[in-house]
Enzyme design. Structure first.
Site, PDB file in Angstrom:
ATOM      1  CB  ALA A 191      -0.923  -0.003   1.214  1.00 37.07           C
ATOM      2  CG  ASP A 192       2.841   4.956  -1.602  1.00 40.48           C
ATOM      3  OD1 ASP A 192       3.889   4.788  -0.943  1.00 40.48           O
ATOM      4  OD2 ASP A 192       2.530   6.058  -2.101  1.00 40.48           O
TER       5      ASP A 192
END
Length: 200
Positions: free
Chosen positions: A71-72
Site C-alpha cells: 500500500a501507498d
C-alpha cells in the site's frame, strides 16, 4: 493463506487488526521509482512495487500459499502531490497549503498471491477520499508541527490524531485517509478466496 503486510506503518497494522485479519509484517525494502504523474496512478505504481518486492522474497524462500498486501498513500492538493514532510518547516508549508480548503487522499493497494507451484498473481486498485480542513492560524500550524505528529504522515497530518480538531468534513472512506481502505481490502480478499476460515 498466510497474509503479509508489506509495510511497517502502525496505522495500517491497526486497521487490519481492527477487522480481524491475521497477518505478519514484512516491510518492503525496494527503492521506490515513480514514473506516473496522476496521484491515483502514482500510489498504484508504488503499492505494486512494494507487493512485488515482498512477494519475490517470499517465493525465493520457497514459501507458498501466501498473500502480500502492498500500500501507498499520498495527499493531492490542487494537482500537487504531497508525500511525507522532510522536516518541521516542510510540514508547516504543507499544512498552510491544505488549511481552509478541500484536498484528496489517495491510497493504492496491490494484492499479490501465490498458490502451490503457480506463478504469482496481482491485483491493484486505488481509493480516493475528499477531506476538508478548517482555516488555521499560523500559531495553530506551528503548534501542530511542533507536536511531531506530522513527520511520518503523507500531507503532514494524522486525521486520527491531534489534527482531528481541524477536520471539517470527509467524503469517502475515512480509513483510506488513515492509510488503508480496509473495507475494500477485505472484500477483494474475500472475492478471491484469499481469506482464512477464521477471517471470513
Amino acid at each position: 493463506m498466510k497474509i503479509y503486510l508489506a509495510s511497517a506503518s502502525p496505522r495500517r497494522k491497526e486497521l487490519l487488526k481492527q477487522i480481524g485479519i491475521s497477518f505478519k509484517t514484512m516491510p518492503s525494502t525496494v527503492e521506490e521509482k515513480i514514473t506516473k504523474t496522476q496521484p491515483n496512478e502514482v500510489v498504484e505504481e508504488l503499492s505494486y512495487q512494494k507487493a512485488v518486492d515482498v512477494c519475490g522474497r517470499l517465493a525465493a524462500e520457497g514459501r507458498e500459499d501466501f498473500v502480500v498486501i502492498g500500500a501507498d498513500t499520498v495527499v493531492s492538493c490542487w494537482g500537487k502531490i504531497m508525500g511525507k514532510p522532510k522536516d518541521k518547516e516542510d510540514a508547516c508549508a504543507m499544512i498552510r497549503e491544505l488549511q481552509g480548503k478541500s484536498h484528496q487522499v489517495y491510497t493504492g493497494v496491490t494484492l499479490a498471491w501465490k498458490s502451490h507451484d503457480l506463478s504469482p498473481m496481482y491485483f491493484t486498485f486505488s481509493e480516493c477520499t475528499d477531506v476538508t480542513i478548517y482555516a488555521m492560524t499560523e500559531d495553530e500550524i506551528r503548534k501542530y508541527a511542533d507536536s511531531g505528529e506530522p513527520m511520518d504522515k503523507a500531507g503532514a497530518y494524522a486525521i486520527q490524531g491531534l489534527f482531528a480538531a481541524y477536520i471539517q468534513g470527509v467524503c469517502g472512506d475515512y480509513n483510506n485517509v488513515v492509510g488503508l481502505p480496509v473495507g475494500r481490502v477485505y472484500q477483494e480478499l474475500k472475492n478471491r478466496g484469499l481469506l482464512g476460515e477464521a477471517e471470513k
